[in-house]
Design a protein around this motif. Structure first.
Motif, short mmCIF file in Angstrom:
data_model
loop_
_atom_site.label_atom_id
_atom_site.label_comp_id
_atom_site.label_asym_id
_atom_site.label_seq_id
_atom_site.Cartn_x
_atom_site.Cartn_y
_atom_site.Cartn_z
N ASN A 198 -7.05 -37.09 81.20
CA ASN A 198 -8.14 -37.35 80.27
C ASN A 198 -9.35 -36.47 80.55
N ARG B 40 -11.21 -36.40 72.73
CA ARG B 40 -11.61 -37.75 73.13
C ARG B 40 -10.57 -38.33 74.08
N VAL C 134 -7.73 -40.46 75.74
CA VAL C 134 -6.54 -41.09 75.16
C VAL C 134 -6.05 -42.17 76.11
N LYS C 135 -5.67 -43.30 75.55
CA LYS C 135 -5.11 -44.37 76.37
C LYS C 135 -3.67 -44.03 76.71
#
Length: 284
Positions: free
Chosen positions: A132, A141, A143-144
């Protein structure tokens, strides 16, 4: 003393050890799965019931858990085949000392605990992990990734890949390189040689690798437990919860027995299907 009787006598210690360490625990687990359980009084070893299997087969929650376990295991197996077979082929064509060096590189992760590797992947895939951080550095952005099927799959592939490479590499050792050269000299393309000469010869290794990888992935506990979290349940983590959280040992035993039987059914069916097609292709 006859040769067969001498062979049985020599194998007796190994059979006794096998029975004590595998068969006996499995029999005790099977017997435990039929015991009556009550949260107020615990396990009743003198009463028997099929309620645990009834709850297992009638609850959609468990169907979802088993489905998730098997599709993740199947995808892990497919990815290991796609990565491991070409890697084993390249490894078999290497000369010394590079073959030994890369073989050590492949086997070295097996010396590290699965728990340690799982924590390593959690550091890489976490919200503030290196992946990340790299995404944010490129203007994206976060990310999970952690506690998702993706994290479980990528970690399982990392853990299981050596179990695919080694059987295929062993099969490739039996392949005579002169057979490939002969096919190429007769005008066959490289793709045709790989499909009709190399692939049939390595199919026993691929079959062994897929059975090992699928069985280990379906029964894996550390990777799903640490990277899947509390929400992404797999069968092994549910068994753990039943034993240590719910203290419902008979229900946990019933789930474990169902996983074992389902694993055996899938693996035996896959083995029979692949062997049948392999023999048919050889016959043609």
């Amino acid at each position: 003393m006859s040769q067969s009787r001498r062979g049985y006598l020599l194998s007796t210690p190994a059979l006794l050890l096998f029975g004590a360490l595998l068969v006996l625990p499995l029999c005790l687990t099977l017997a435990l799965s039929f015991n009556v359980f009550d949260y107020s009084s615990g396990i009743n070893n003198h009463a028997w019931t099929l309620d645990h299997y009834g709850a297992l087969f009638n609850d959609p929650y468990f169907y979802g858990i088993f489905w998730r376990t098997f599709w993740i295991s199947a995808l892990v197996t497919l990815l290991c085949v796609c990565i491991g077979v070409p890697e084993a082929y390249v490894l078999s064509r290497m000369g010394t000392p590079w073959r030994s060096i890369f073989l050590i590189v492949i086997l070295t992760p097996l010396l590290i605990s699965v728990v340690v590797r799982a924590f390593g992947w959690s550091l890489l895939l976490g919200a503030d992990g290196l992946v990340n951080q790299a995404i944010q550095a490129l203007g994206g952005r976060p990310v999970k990734l952690l506690y998702t099927p993706f994290s479980v799959i990528i970690a399982l592939v990392h853990v299981m890949l050596p179990f695919m490479i080694i059987p295929v590499w062993t099969s490739l050792h039996k392949l005579d390189p002169a057979a490939e050269q002969a096919a190429l000299s007769l005008g066959a393309s490289q793709a045709t040689v790989m499909r009709q000469v190399v692939l049939p010869q390595v199919m026993p290794g691929v079959l062994s690798g897929t059975l090992i990888v699928f069985g280990l992935a379906a029964s894996s506990f550390a990777i799903p437990g640490l990277l899947g979290g509390r929400r992404l349940k797999m069968v092994a983590t549910v068994v753990y919860d039943q034993y240590l959280s719910e203290l419902n040992w008979p229900m946990g035993a019933a789930i474990a027995v169902a996983l074992l039987l389902a694993n055996l059914l899938i693996m035996l069916s896959w083995n029979r299907m692949v062997e049948g097609r392999f023999k048919q292709s050889l016959g043609d």
